[in-house]
Scaffold this motif. Structure first.
Motif, PDB file in Angstrom:
ATOM      1  N   THR A  32       0.826  -1.211   0.000  1.00 44.56           N
ATOM      2  CA  THR A  32       0.000   0.000   0.000  1.00 44.56           C
ATOM      3  C   THR A  32       0.859   1.259   0.000  1.00 44.56           C
ATOM      4  OG1 THR A  32      -1.618  -1.202   1.334  1.00 44.56           O
ATOM      5  CG2 THR A  32      -1.912   1.178   1.151  1.00 44.56           C
ATOM      6  N   LYS A  33       1.878   1.263   0.877  1.00 46.40           N
ATOM      7  CA  LYS A  33       2.684   2.463   1.061  1.00 46.40           C
ATOM      8  C   LYS A  33       4.106   2.308   0.523  1.00 46.40           C
ATOM      9  CE  LYS A  33       2.215   3.341   5.602  1.00 46.40           C
ATOM     10  NZ  LYS A  33       1.718   4.630   6.147  1.00 46.40           N
ATOM     11  N   GLY A  34       4.451   1.148   0.042  1.00 49.04           N
ATOM     12  CA  GLY A  34       5.809   0.905  -0.414  1.00 49.04           C
ATOM     13  C   GLY A  34       6.740   0.527   0.732  1.00 49.04           C
ATOM     14  N   LYS A  36       9.843   1.787   1.590  1.00 48.42           N
ATOM     15  CA  LYS A  36      10.367   2.960   2.305  1.00 48.42           C
ATOM     16  C   LYS A  36       9.253   3.740   2.997  1.00 48.42           C
ATOM     17  CE  LYS A  36      14.880   3.584   0.637  1.00 48.42           C
ATOM     18  NZ  LYS A  36      16.038   4.280   1.214  1.00 48.42           N
ATOM     19  N   GLY A  37       8.063   3.649   2.458  1.00 48.83           N
ATOM     20  CA  GLY A  37       6.933   4.386   3.025  1.00 48.83           C
ATOM     21  C   GLY A  37       6.328   3.710   4.245  1.00 48.83           C
ATOM     22  N   TRP A  95       1.202  -7.824  -6.855  1.00 48.41           N
ATOM     23  CA  TRP A  95       1.107  -7.002  -8.072  1.00 48.41           C
ATOM     24  C   TRP A  95       1.464  -5.544  -7.769  1.00 48.41           C
ATOM     25  CZ3 TRP A  95      -0.047  -7.513 -13.306  1.00 48.41           C
ATOM     26  CH2 TRP A  95      -0.402  -6.358 -13.982  1.00 48.41           C
ATOM     27  N   LYS A  96       0.842  -4.997  -6.721  1.00 51.17           N
ATOM     28  CA  LYS A  96       1.088  -3.593  -6.390  1.00 51.17           C
ATOM     29  C   LYS A  96       2.496  -3.401  -5.827  1.00 51.17           C
ATOM     30  CE  LYS A  96      -2.339  -1.163  -4.593  1.00 51.17           C
ATOM     31  NZ  LYS A  96      -3.416  -0.752  -3.647  1.00 51.17           N
ATOM     32  N   HIS A 116       4.978  -3.473  -8.630  1.00 45.93           N
ATOM     33  CA  HIS A 116       4.996  -2.241  -9.415  1.00 45.93           C
ATOM     34  C   HIS A 116       5.860  -1.190  -8.742  1.00 45.93           C
ATOM     35  CE1 HIS A 116       1.905  -3.614 -12.179  1.00 45.93           C
ATOM     36  NE2 HIS A 116       2.080  -2.516 -12.861  1.00 45.93           N
ATOM     37  N   MET A 117       5.760  -1.125  -7.421  1.00 45.24           N
ATOM     38  CA  MET A 117       6.501  -0.088  -6.688  1.00 45.24           C
ATOM     39  C   MET A 117       7.970  -0.414  -6.504  1.00 45.24           C
ATOM     40  SD  MET A 117       3.878   1.257  -3.747  1.00 45.24           S
ATOM     41  CE  MET A 117       3.013  -0.241  -3.330  1.00 45.24           C
ATOM     42  N   GLN A 121       9.910  -2.958  -8.172  1.00 44.98           N
ATOM     43  CA  GLN A 121      10.630  -3.697  -9.210  1.00 44.98           C
ATOM     44  C   GLN A 121      11.946  -3.032  -9.631  1.00 44.98           C
ATOM     45  OE1 GLN A 121       8.801  -3.900 -13.115  1.00 44.98           O
ATOM     46  NE2 GLN A 121       7.503  -2.136 -12.703  1.00 44.98           N
ATOM     47  N   TYR A 122      11.970  -1.699  -9.623  1.00 45.56           N
ATOM     48  CA  TYR A 122      13.191  -1.026 -10.096  1.00 45.56           C
ATOM     49  C   TYR A 122      14.248  -0.898  -9.004  1.00 45.56           C
ATOM     50  CZ  TYR A 122      10.201   0.133 -14.062  1.00 45.56           C
ATOM     51  OH  TYR A 122       9.354   0.054 -15.139  1.00 45.56           O
ATOM     52  N   GLN A 123      13.858  -1.151  -7.762  1.00 41.32           N
ATOM     53  CA  GLN A 123      14.823  -1.095  -6.654  1.00 41.32           C
ATOM     54  C   GLN A 123      15.393  -2.467  -6.342  1.00 41.32           C
ATOM     55  OE1 GLN A 123      15.118   2.041  -6.083  1.00 41.32           O
ATOM     56  NE2 GLN A 123      13.272   2.273  -7.290  1.00 41.32           N
ATOM     57  N   ASN A 162      -3.711  -3.787 -15.112  1.00 47.75           N
ATOM     58  CA  ASN A 162      -3.119  -2.489 -14.797  1.00 47.75           C
ATOM     59  C   ASN A 162      -4.184  -1.421 -14.578  1.00 47.75           C
ATOM     60  OD1 ASN A 162      -0.022  -1.881 -14.978  1.00 47.75           O
ATOM     61  ND2 ASN A 162      -0.381  -3.604 -16.338  1.00 47.75           N
ATOM     62  N   ALA A 211      -6.386  -2.711 -11.130  1.00 45.83           N
ATOM     63  CA  ALA A 211      -5.769  -3.131  -9.863  1.00 45.83           C
ATOM     64  C   ALA A 211      -6.044  -2.058  -8.817  1.00 45.83           C
ATOM     65  CB  ALA A 211      -4.276  -3.339 -10.033  1.00 45.83           C
ATOM     66  N   GLN A 259      -8.931  -1.272  -7.824  1.00 43.71           N
ATOM     67  CA  GLN A 259     -10.266  -0.709  -8.080  1.00 43.71           C
ATOM     68  C   GLN A 259     -11.262  -1.858  -8.016  1.00 43.71           C
ATOM     69  OE1 GLN A 259     -10.510   2.788  -9.908  1.00 43.71           O
ATOM     70  NE2 GLN A 259      -8.628   2.918  -8.734  1.00 43.71           N
TER      71      GLN A 259
END
Lengths: 207, 207
Positions: free
Chosen positions: B17-19, B21-22, B113-114, B117-118, B120-122, B176, B179, B181
């Motif tokens: 939900t918040k990632g 780091k979040g 999934w969520k 998305h947040m 994947q690049y880290q 995409n 998700a 919703q």
DNA sequence: GTCTATACCAGGATAGAC
DNA sequence: GTCTATCCTGGTATAGAC
């Protein structure tokens, strides 16, 4: 380029690489080549830097359709439709490649793509922009175009929206697969070409 | 459920939900109903909690194909193919709906999934899992299946991989779009149905 | 295995000299 | 408009009592 512009520029690169929370004000200042405290002479907060990036991208997006030769959602599309009237497979392939490579390599779009993936669930504005640009607008543009082409007998009559999704969804999937893998663009393009060929075979009225 | 399990459970919800780091260790502890310091009796660091979540999801994913009635990538697919041999539009619609709703609502898949998305690049491991599950495996499974169906004359002979991408890409796009919703699943399903209908019309050999 | 207390540090932001 | 110095907060993690 002013210092203020360089800050947004470097910040966009960092945010799209490490995420908003993963990027410190010091990271940005280092990239620009100034001390972090100096940065506050240009922006009153980290959040304000982010907001100015959103502005920057919004402005860039507005030019997109023009630069791609695509009419806006709400403007007339007759001339584009005329362009496609004698549509060959080569035309369609060239067009899809152009759009795909543009999305994947344009400095603003490609950074926004990654940034949006990371921040869309935290930031409603980013969520809205991302979905509008890469989903709703993309689909509704193709729908209008294909609808017109069906009316003109270039495509077999049918469900224009379903055809639009069939055309765009593979592009969207490939963007997800190859974003940040710019060295493998050729592989992506060869897959894209096959999809376009299939699409053309299915929908294009035989001459 | 042990405290350790409850920690990973709540952490997965918060991270998705918040990632990463979040989400603070205190957020997780609050959700579990203990003090943040107590959490370190179960895990030696925040990162270790994250790693255990990756394990949890990996384990869950391994059961996926079984629970969906889908054979693994490397196992035999003859029985599934037999199942599709007399494939009707209703069969294909029901199957695509089942897969789509499962991805969208399964508590592990939807949170992953969520999260993916947040992060994947880290996180290379997340990147790899995300691409494997939602792209490579999904496409190669469909490719094998459609290849077999083409051989058996259920589908028109052609490029099985292109057909697989044409089948799966709209599902991926809709995931995409919808998700997070979950209240709009019906809208998504009606779009999905139209795509499946179009797909069936195009590829299914007429009886 | 949970708590309170605390150490430690990194990050965002301000003050004031130049 | 850049710097140094500094403040403050919040987050990770440990120590030690119960």
């Amino acid at each position: 380029m002013t210092t203020k512009e360089r800050i947004t520029e470097e910040a966009l690169t960092l945010f799209s690489t490490k995420g908003y929370k993963g990027t410190s004000v010091k990271n940005i200042a280092d990239a620009v080549g100034i001390k972090d405290a100096s940065l506050y002479k240009h922006f009153k907060s980290k959040q304000e830097i982010f907001d100015s990036i959103v502005e920057l991208i919004s402005a860039h997006i507005s030019d997109l359709s023009v630069r791609l030769g695509m009419p806006q959602y709400d403007s007339s599309y007759e001339s584009a439709s005329d362009f496609y009237k004698n549509l060959s497979l080569e035309d369609l392939t060239a067009l899809s490649r152009k759009v795909f490579v543009f999305y994947l390599t344009d400095p603003y779009i490609s950074r926004f793509w990654k940034l949006a993936h990371m921040e869309q669930y935290q930031n409603p504005q980013i969520y809205e922009m991302f979905h509008r640009i890469f989903m709703e607008n993309a689909i509704s543009y193709q729908t209008k175009l294909f609808d017109e082409m069906m009316k003109q007998g270039v495509f077999y009559a049918g469900d224009a929206r379903a055809a639009a999704i069939n055309f765009y969804a593979p592009i969207f999937l490939l963007l997800n697969m190859y974003a940040g893998q710019e060295d493998q663009v050729e592989e992506a393009l060869s897959i894209l070409d096959r999809q376009v060929e299939e699409f053309y075979r299915i929908y294009r009225v035989k001459l």
